[in-house]
Motif scaffolding. Structure first.
Motif, PDB file in Angstrom:
ATOM      1  N   VAL A  33      -6.620  46.508   8.904  1.00  0.00           N
ATOM      2  CA  VAL A  33      -5.562  46.597   7.897  1.00  0.00           C
ATOM      3  C   VAL A  33      -5.594  47.956   7.207  1.00  0.00           C
ATOM      4  CG1 VAL A  33      -4.652  45.622   5.766  1.00  0.00           C
ATOM      5  CG2 VAL A  33      -5.552  44.113   7.529  1.00  0.00           C
ATOM      6  N   ASN A  34      -6.747  48.355   6.713  1.00  0.00           N
ATOM      7  CA  ASN A  34      -6.873  49.625   5.985  1.00  0.00           C
ATOM      8  C   ASN A  34      -7.683  50.665   6.754  1.00  0.00           C
ATOM      9  OD1 ASN A  34      -5.456  48.619   3.737  1.00  0.00           O
ATOM     10  ND2 ASN A  34      -7.314  47.599   3.028  1.00  0.00           N
ATOM     11  N   HIS A  35      -8.050  50.352   7.987  1.00  0.00           N
ATOM     12  CA  HIS A  35      -8.884  51.237   8.815  1.00  0.00           C
ATOM     13  C   HIS A  35     -10.167  51.612   8.075  1.00  0.00           C
ATOM     14  CE1 HIS A  35      -5.416  52.635  11.611  1.00  0.00           C
ATOM     15  NE2 HIS A  35      -5.464  51.328  11.469  1.00  0.00           N
ATOM     16  N   ASP A  36     -10.821  50.604   7.518  1.00  0.00           N
ATOM     17  CA  ASP A  36     -12.062  50.829   6.810  1.00  0.00           C
ATOM     18  C   ASP A  36     -13.168  50.000   7.452  1.00  0.00           C
ATOM     19  OD1 ASP A  36     -11.233  48.312   6.111  1.00  0.00           O
ATOM     20  OD2 ASP A  36     -11.365  48.596   3.959  1.00  0.00           O
ATOM     21  N   ASP A  37     -14.330  49.998   6.840  1.00  0.00           N
ATOM     22  CA  ASP A  37     -15.455  49.170   7.283  1.00  0.00           C
ATOM     23  C   ASP A  37     -15.857  49.485   8.726  1.00  0.00           C
ATOM     24  OD1 ASP A  37     -17.427  47.295   6.829  1.00  0.00           O
ATOM     25  OD2 ASP A  37     -16.204  45.614   7.531  1.00  0.00           O
ATOM     26  N   GLY A  38     -15.952  50.773   9.052  1.00  0.00           N
ATOM     27  CA  GLY A  38     -16.406  51.176  10.379  1.00  0.00           C
ATOM     28  C   GLY A  38     -15.364  51.006  11.471  1.00  0.00           C
ATOM     29  N   TYR A  39     -14.100  51.073  11.113  1.00  0.00           N
ATOM     30  CA  TYR A  39     -13.015  50.870  12.080  1.00  0.00           C
ATOM     31  C   TYR A  39     -13.110  51.844  13.260  1.00  0.00           C
ATOM     32  CZ  TYR A  39      -8.272  50.951  13.959  1.00  0.00           C
ATOM     33  OH  TYR A  39      -7.178  50.933  14.796  1.00  0.00           O
ATOM     34  N   THR A  40     -13.316  53.132  12.965  1.00  0.00           N
ATOM     35  CA  THR A  40     -13.369  54.139  14.021  1.00  0.00           C
ATOM     36  C   THR A  40     -14.559  53.904  14.936  1.00  0.00           C
ATOM     37  OG1 THR A  40     -12.335  55.712  12.518  1.00  0.00           O
ATOM     38  CG2 THR A  40     -13.385  56.614  14.481  1.00  0.00           C
ATOM     39  N   LEU A  41     -15.714  53.602  14.354  1.00  0.00           N
ATOM     40  CA  LEU A  41     -16.896  53.329  15.182  1.00  0.00           C
ATOM     41  C   LEU A  41     -16.711  52.071  16.026  1.00  0.00           C
ATOM     42  CD1 LEU A  41     -19.780  54.189  12.705  1.00  0.00           C
ATOM     43  CD2 LEU A  41     -19.027  55.473  14.698  1.00  0.00           C
ATOM     44  N   ARG A  42     -16.047  51.095  15.470  1.00  0.00           N
ATOM     45  CA  ARG A  42     -15.772  49.874  16.229  1.00  0.00           C
ATOM     46  C   ARG A  42     -14.847  50.164  17.407  1.00  0.00           C
ATOM     47  NH1 ARG A  42     -15.304  44.776  12.145  1.00  0.00           N
ATOM     48  NH2 ARG A  42     -16.954  45.395  10.742  1.00  0.00           N
ATOM     49  N   ARG A  43     -13.827  50.990  17.166  1.00  0.00           N
ATOM     50  CA  ARG A  43     -12.910  51.342  18.259  1.00  0.00           C
ATOM     51  C   ARG A  43     -13.643  52.091  19.354  1.00  0.00           C
ATOM     52  NH1 ARG A  43      -8.020  54.471  16.495  1.00  0.00           N
ATOM     53  NH2 ARG A  43      -8.289  55.334  18.548  1.00  0.00           N
ATOM     54  N   ILE A  44     -14.509  53.013  18.972  1.00  0.00           N
ATOM     55  CA  ILE A  44     -15.305  53.748  19.965  1.00  0.00           C
ATOM     56  C   ILE A  44     -16.203  52.784  20.717  1.00  0.00           C
ATOM     57  CG2 ILE A  44     -17.152  55.452  20.228  1.00  0.00           C
ATOM     58  CD1 ILE A  44     -15.858  56.961  17.833  1.00  0.00           C
ATOM     59  N   GLY A  45     -16.844  51.874  19.997  1.00  0.00           N
ATOM     60  CA  GLY A  45     -17.715  50.889  20.639  1.00  0.00           C
ATOM     61  C   GLY A  45     -16.967  49.984  21.601  1.00  0.00           C
ATOM     62  N   VAL A  46     -15.785  49.557  21.204  1.00  0.00           N
ATOM     63  CA  VAL A  46     -14.977  48.702  22.079  1.00  0.00           C
ATOM     64  C   VAL A  46     -14.546  49.463  23.325  1.00  0.00           C
ATOM     65  CG1 VAL A  46     -12.732  47.546  22.250  1.00  0.00           C
ATOM     66  CG2 VAL A  46     -14.212  47.078  20.326  1.00  0.00           C
ATOM     67  N   ALA A  47     -14.147  50.722  23.155  1.00  0.00           N
ATOM     68  CA  ALA A  47     -13.721  51.531  24.295  1.00  0.00           C
ATOM     69  C   ALA A  47     -14.879  51.746  25.273  1.00  0.00           C
ATOM     70  CB  ALA A  47     -13.161  52.869  23.827  1.00  0.00           C
ATOM     71  N   VAL A  48     -16.021  52.144  24.745  1.00  0.00           N
ATOM     72  CA  VAL A  48     -17.185  52.381  25.602  1.00  0.00           C
ATOM     73  C   VAL A  48     -17.660  51.075  26.248  1.00  0.00           C
ATOM     74  CG1 VAL A  48     -19.626  53.064  25.559  1.00  0.00           C
ATOM     75  CG2 VAL A  48     -17.928  54.453  24.386  1.00  0.00           C
ATOM     76  N   GLY A  49     -17.696  50.020  25.459  1.00  0.00           N
ATOM     77  CA  GLY A  49     -18.159  48.732  25.983  1.00  0.00           C
ATOM     78  C   GLY A  49     -17.259  48.177  27.068  1.00  0.00           C
ATOM     79  N   SER A  50     -15.950  48.258  26.872  1.00  0.00           N
ATOM     80  CA  SER A  50     -15.039  47.719  27.888  1.00  0.00           C
ATOM     81  C   SER A  50     -15.067  48.563  29.154  1.00  0.00           C
ATOM     82  CB  SER A  50     -13.621  47.594  27.349  1.00  0.00           C
ATOM     83  OG  SER A  50     -13.126  48.840  26.945  1.00  0.00           O
ATOM     84  N   LEU A  51     -15.187  49.884  29.013  1.00  0.00           N
ATOM     85  CA  LEU A  51     -15.267  50.740  30.198  1.00  0.00           C
ATOM     86  C   LEU A  51     -16.583  50.523  30.941  1.00  0.00           C
ATOM     87  CD1 LEU A  51     -13.751  52.858  31.808  1.00  0.00           C
ATOM     88  CD2 LEU A  51     -14.919  54.616  30.467  1.00  0.00           C
ATOM     89  N   ALA A  52     -17.676  50.392  30.201  1.00  0.00           N
ATOM     90  CA  ALA A  52     -18.972  50.142  30.842  1.00  0.00           C
ATOM     91  C   ALA A  52     -18.982  48.784  31.541  1.00  0.00           C
ATOM     92  CB  ALA A  52     -20.095  50.208  29.801  1.00  0.00           C
ATOM     93  N   THR A  53     -18.388  47.783  30.916  1.00  0.00           N
ATOM     94  CA  THR A  53     -18.322  46.455  31.531  1.00  0.00           C
ATOM     95  C   THR A  53     -17.447  46.477  32.779  1.00  0.00           C
ATOM     96  OG1 THR A  53     -18.579  45.479  29.340  1.00  0.00           O
ATOM     97  CG2 THR A  53     -17.836  44.024  31.082  1.00  0.00           C
ATOM     98  N   ALA A  54     -16.342  47.220  32.732  1.00  0.00           N
ATOM     99  CA  ALA A  54     -15.479  47.337  33.917  1.00  0.00           C
ATOM    100  C   ALA A  54     -16.223  48.045  35.044  1.00  0.00           C
ATOM    101  CB  ALA A  54     -14.199  48.094  33.567  1.00  0.00           C
ATOM    102  N   GLY A  55     -16.971  49.087  34.715  1.00  0.00           N
ATOM    103  CA  GLY A  55     -17.761  49.786  35.733  1.00  0.00           C
ATOM    104  C   GLY A  55     -18.825  48.894  36.345  1.00  0.00           C
ATOM    105  N   ALA A  56     -19.535  48.150  35.496  1.00  0.00           N
ATOM    106  CA  ALA A  56     -20.557  47.226  36.001  1.00  0.00           C
ATOM    107  C   ALA A  56     -19.923  46.128  36.855  1.00  0.00           C
ATOM    108  CB  ALA A  56     -21.325  46.616  34.834  1.00  0.00           C
ATOM    109  N   SER A  57     -18.742  45.683  36.464  1.00  0.00           N
ATOM    110  CA  SER A  57     -18.046  44.652  37.234  1.00  0.00           C
ATOM    111  C   SER A  57     -17.639  45.169  38.608  1.00  0.00           C
ATOM    112  CB  SER A  57     -16.803  44.183  36.489  1.00  0.00           C
ATOM    113  OG  SER A  57     -17.165  43.664  35.244  1.00  0.00           O
ATOM    114  N   CYS A  58     -17.200  46.414  38.657  1.00  0.00           N
ATOM    115  CA  CYS A  58     -16.847  47.005  39.954  1.00  0.00           C
ATOM    116  C   CYS A  58     -18.073  47.132  40.849  1.00  0.00           C
ATOM    117  CB  CYS A  58     -16.203  48.371  39.754  1.00  0.00           C
ATOM    118  SG  CYS A  58     -14.534  48.271  39.096  1.00  0.00           S
TER     119      CYS A  58
END
Length: 170
Positions: A33-58
């Motif tokens: 809502v306000n892009h607070d509480d570690g929003y940017t770090l969470r977005r980075i974590g989600v991006a890295v995590g989903s890409l790493a999971t996709a790579g491991a899945s492949c």
């Protein structure tokens, strides 16, 4: 709770104004809502995590494909398996991407559950690409939340004066 927006009208303590609350997003809560509480770090974590999971899945899918080759099932089965995963991943990517901008039909979602499970790599990649620009689903939730706020403001705005004392124009 509203079925369409997922927002709730809640009474605050000590006579505080009531109003809709934002719907939490997976991994983000209401930080979107306000892009607070570690929003940017969470977005980075989600991006890295989903890409790493996709790579491991492949990698896991490659091991499964090598198992098919060792079993000597033939070229036709190998092509069928590759085509199945490619098509299901493309469909899952598109379905997941569309779900970020509009709420999916629950009946259709249930009927596509198997296809989405097979094409899980496509869903992970859609999650990765969306998290590069925003929290996945943020745009949809923000539109719904702002609409709920407008509706709430409309319902709770008060008129000034007594309508009975209103002058009639002649």
């Amino acid at each position: 709770m509203s079925d369409e927006t997922g927002t709730q009208d809640t009474a605050g303590s000590q006579g505080a104004p009531t109003g809709p609350r934002p719907e939490p997003l997976r991994f983000f809560g209401i930080a979107w809502v306000n892009h607070d509480d570690g929003y940017t770090l969470r977005r980075i974590g989600v991006a890295v995590g989903s890409l790493a999971t996709a790579g491991a899945s492949c990698l896991v899918l490659r091991f499964a494909f090598q198992g098919l080759q060792l079993a000597d099932t033939g070229a036709f089965v190998s092509v069928l398996v590759v085509a199945m995963f490619a098509i299901c991943s493309a469909l899952a990517f598109r379905h997941t991407w569309d779900a970020f901008s509009k709420r999916p039909d629950l009946d259709r979602q249930a009927s596509l559950r198997g296809l989405l499970a097979i094409g899980f790599v496509g869903s992970l990649l859609a999650y990765f690409f969306r998290s590069l620009t925003e929290a996945p689903g943020e745009k949809l939730r923000r539109e719904e939340y702002e609409e709920a706020l407008k509706q709430h403001e409309k319902r709770t705005s008060r008129r000034t004066g007594n309508p009975r004392k209103k002058r009639r124009r002649s």
